[in-house]
Design a protein around this motif. Structure first.
Motif, PDB file in Angstrom:
ATOM      1  N   ILE A  80       0.891  -1.222   0.272  1.00  0.00           N
ATOM      2  CA  ILE A  80      -0.189   0.090   0.239  1.00  0.00           C
ATOM      3  C   ILE A  80       1.011   1.154   0.503  1.00  0.00           C
ATOM      4  O   ILE A  80       1.992   1.471   0.524  1.00  0.00           O
ATOM      5  N   LYS A  81       0.106   2.141  -0.283  1.00  0.00           N
ATOM      6  CA  LYS A  81       1.500   3.733  -0.618  1.00  0.00           C
ATOM      7  C   LYS A  81       0.761   4.386   0.674  1.00  0.00           C
ATOM      8  O   LYS A  81       2.206   5.512   0.749  1.00  0.00           O
ATOM      9  N   GLU A  82       0.040   4.733   0.933  1.00  0.00           N
ATOM     10  CA  GLU A  82      -0.006   5.550   1.785  1.00  0.00           C
ATOM     11  C   GLU A  82      -0.668   5.066   3.349  1.00  0.00           C
ATOM     12  O   GLU A  82      -0.775   3.879   3.771  1.00  0.00           O
ATOM     13  N   ASP A  83       0.060   5.774   4.486  1.00  0.00           N
ATOM     14  CA  ASP A  83       0.016   5.182   5.925  1.00  0.00           C
ATOM     15  C   ASP A  83      -1.443   5.310   5.861  1.00  0.00           C
ATOM     16  O   ASP A  83      -2.262   6.058   5.901  1.00  0.00           O
ATOM     17  N   CYS A  84      -1.342   4.397   7.549  1.00  0.00           N
ATOM     18  CA  CYS A  84      -3.394   4.345   7.387  1.00  0.00           C
ATOM     19  C   CYS A  84      -3.409   5.377   8.637  1.00  0.00           C
ATOM     20  O   CYS A  84      -4.367   6.177   8.507  1.00  0.00           O
ATOM     21  N   GLY A  85      -2.517   6.264   9.579  1.00  0.00           N
ATOM     22  CA  GLY A  85      -2.869   7.140  10.254  1.00  0.00           C
ATOM     23  C   GLY A  85      -3.825   6.159  11.019  1.00  0.00           C
ATOM     24  O   GLY A  85      -4.067   7.685  12.129  1.00  0.00           O
ATOM     25  N   ILE A  86      -3.566   5.347  11.976  1.00  0.00           N
ATOM     26  CA  ILE A  86      -4.367   4.772  12.941  1.00  0.00           C
ATOM     27  C   ILE A  86      -3.164   4.066  14.091  1.00  0.00           C
ATOM     28  O   ILE A  86      -4.006   3.474  15.098  1.00  0.00           O
ATOM     29  N   CYS A  87      -2.181   3.943  13.376  1.00  0.00           N
ATOM     30  CA  CYS A  87      -1.543   2.619  14.275  1.00  0.00           C
ATOM     31  C   CYS A  87      -0.766   3.680  14.669  1.00  0.00           C
ATOM     32  O   CYS A  87      -0.735   4.979  14.931  1.00  0.00           O
ATOM     33  N   SER A  88       0.270   2.688  15.788  1.00  0.00           N
ATOM     34  CA  SER A  88       1.345   3.490  16.735  1.00  0.00           C
ATOM     35  C   SER A  88       2.022   5.138  15.624  1.00  0.00           C
ATOM     36  O   SER A  88       2.101   5.707  16.265  1.00  0.00           O
ATOM     37  N   TYR A  89       2.859   4.040  15.263  1.00  0.00           N
ATOM     38  CA  TYR A  89       3.659   4.668  14.172  1.00  0.00           C
ATOM     39  C   TYR A  89       3.144   6.513  13.298  1.00  0.00           C
ATOM     40  O   TYR A  89       3.572   7.378  14.035  1.00  0.00           O
ATOM     41  N   CYS A  90       1.974   6.204  12.894  1.00  0.00           N
ATOM     42  CA  CYS A  90       0.324   7.518  12.693  1.00  0.00           C
ATOM     43  C   CYS A  90       0.527   8.541  13.944  1.00  0.00           C
ATOM     44  O   CYS A  90       0.576   9.569  13.835  1.00  0.00           O
ATOM     45  N   ILE A  91      -0.068   7.572  14.617  1.00  0.00           N
ATOM     46  CA  ILE A  91       0.104   8.469  15.532  1.00  0.00           C
ATOM     47  C   ILE A  91       0.884   8.915  16.454  1.00  0.00           C
ATOM     48  O   ILE A  91       0.966  11.098  16.104  1.00  0.00           O
ATOM     49  N   SER A  92       1.882   8.527  16.504  1.00  0.00           N
ATOM     50  CA  SER A  92       3.366   9.635  17.165  1.00  0.00           C
ATOM     51  C   SER A  92       4.010  10.201  15.357  1.00  0.00           C
ATOM     52  O   SER A  92       4.431  11.629  16.157  1.00  0.00           O
ATOM     53  N   LYS A  93       3.805  10.172  14.797  1.00  0.00           N
ATOM     54  CA  LYS A  93       4.387  10.723  13.523  1.00  0.00           C
ATOM     55  C   LYS A  93       3.783  12.549  13.492  1.00  0.00           C
ATOM     56  O   LYS A  93       4.149  13.462  13.254  1.00  0.00           O
ATOM     57  N   ASN A  94       1.664  12.125  13.620  1.00  0.00           N
ATOM     58  CA  ASN A  94       1.068  13.091  13.250  1.00  0.00           C
ATOM     59  C   ASN A  94       1.124  14.374  14.729  1.00  0.00           C
ATOM     60  O   ASN A  94       0.243  15.206  14.756  1.00  0.00           O
ATOM     61  N   LYS A  95       2.060  13.575  15.927  1.00  0.00           N
ATOM     62  CA  LYS A  95       1.147  14.448  16.583  1.00  0.00           C
ATOM     63  C   LYS A  95       2.700  15.491  17.006  1.00  0.00           C
ATOM     64  O   LYS A  95       3.849  14.957  16.772  1.00  0.00           O
ATOM     65  N   PRO A  96       1.911  16.737  17.450  1.00  0.00           N
ATOM     66  CA  PRO A  96       3.069  17.597  17.470  1.00  0.00           C
ATOM     67  C   PRO A  96       4.339  17.543  18.763  1.00  0.00           C
ATOM     68  O   PRO A  96       3.487  16.810  19.680  1.00  0.00           O
ATOM     69  N   LYS A  97       5.807  17.548  18.203  1.00  0.00           N
ATOM     70  CA  LYS A  97       6.533  17.396  19.004  1.00  0.00           C
ATOM     71  C   LYS A  97       6.775  18.504  19.862  1.00  0.00           C
ATOM     72  O   LYS A  97       6.938  19.544  19.147  1.00  0.00           O
ATOM     73  N   GLN A  98       7.072  18.847  21.005  1.00  0.00           N
ATOM     74  CA  GLN A  98       7.222  19.390  22.346  1.00  0.00           C
ATOM     75  C   GLN A  98       8.792  19.382  22.337  1.00  0.00           C
ATOM     76  O   GLN A  98       9.106  18.185  22.901  1.00  0.00           O
ATOM     77  N   ASN A  99       8.817  20.772  22.241  1.00  0.00           N
ATOM     78  CA  ASN A  99      10.592  21.290  22.582  1.00  0.00           C
ATOM     79  C   ASN A  99      10.830  20.317  24.418  1.00  0.00           C
ATOM     80  O   ASN A  99      10.384  21.178  24.809  1.00  0.00           O
ATOM     81  N   PRO A 100      11.820  19.902  24.721  1.00  0.00           N
ATOM     82  CA  PRO A 100      11.741  19.800  25.534  1.00  0.00           C
ATOM     83  C   PRO A 100      11.759  20.908  26.544  1.00  0.00           C
ATOM     84  O   PRO A 100      11.959  20.817  27.802  1.00  0.00           O
TER      85      PRO A 100
END
Length: 156
Positions: A80-100
């Motif tokens: 498949i070409k597109e990410d699913c958007g609901i797995c642990s990888y996709c959720i962490s990728k879409n989650k905005p990263k906070q600067n520690p």
């Protein structure tokens, strides 16, 4: 002969005794060098398959740079070409990263006013719980803050 009778009772052998002549039929496959050699190729192939399956599971768990759905589809021979958007990888990728450092600075500025628990700091900063805990651990390790016996954090 009594030993053979006991083996027959336990259904290990079939015993047909005629006068002084006896025939023994084993109910279980006898394992010797001829029998083992016949099935060893199948056992080796099965062991190889199990090893490959275990390696695939370990790779799935360790991979943090690919959509889990893509990994599963590849395992079963599909792409498949597109990410699913609901797995642990996709959720962490879409989650905005906070600067520690931003989180740590916010925590330090709050602790200048008064002592707080980790839950209070999380509510006041509105950052993710795990990010706040990570920042608190970092501040503790750097000896910037301390934790009191009542589980309140304070500046040193």
């Amino acid at each position: 002969m009594t030993l053979l009778q006991k083996l027959k009772e336990k259904q290990i052998v079939d015993l047909i005794s005629k006068n002084n002549d006896a025939t023994i039929t084993f109910n279980e496959v006898r394992e010797d060098e001829r029998t083992i050699n016949r099935v060893s190729k199948h056992l080796e192939a099965q062991n190889k398959l199990k090893t490959e399956q275990l390696q695939a599971v370990l790779q799935y768990v360790k991979d943090t740079k690919t959509c889990k759905n893509k990994l599963l589809m590849e395992y079963f021979g599909e792409t498949i070409k597109e990410d699913c958007g609901i797995c642990s990888y996709c959720i962490s990728k879409n989650k905005p990263k906070q600067n520690p450092e931003n989180i740590s600075e916010k925590i330090v500025s709050l602790l200048k006013m008064q002592d707080f628990s980790s839950r209070d700091l999380q509510k006041l900063t509105k950052f993710d719980k795990d990010d706040v805990i990570f920042a608190l651990q970092d501040l503790l390790e750097n000896d910037t803050i301390s934790i009191k016996s009542n589980n309140l954090y304070s500046l040193k």
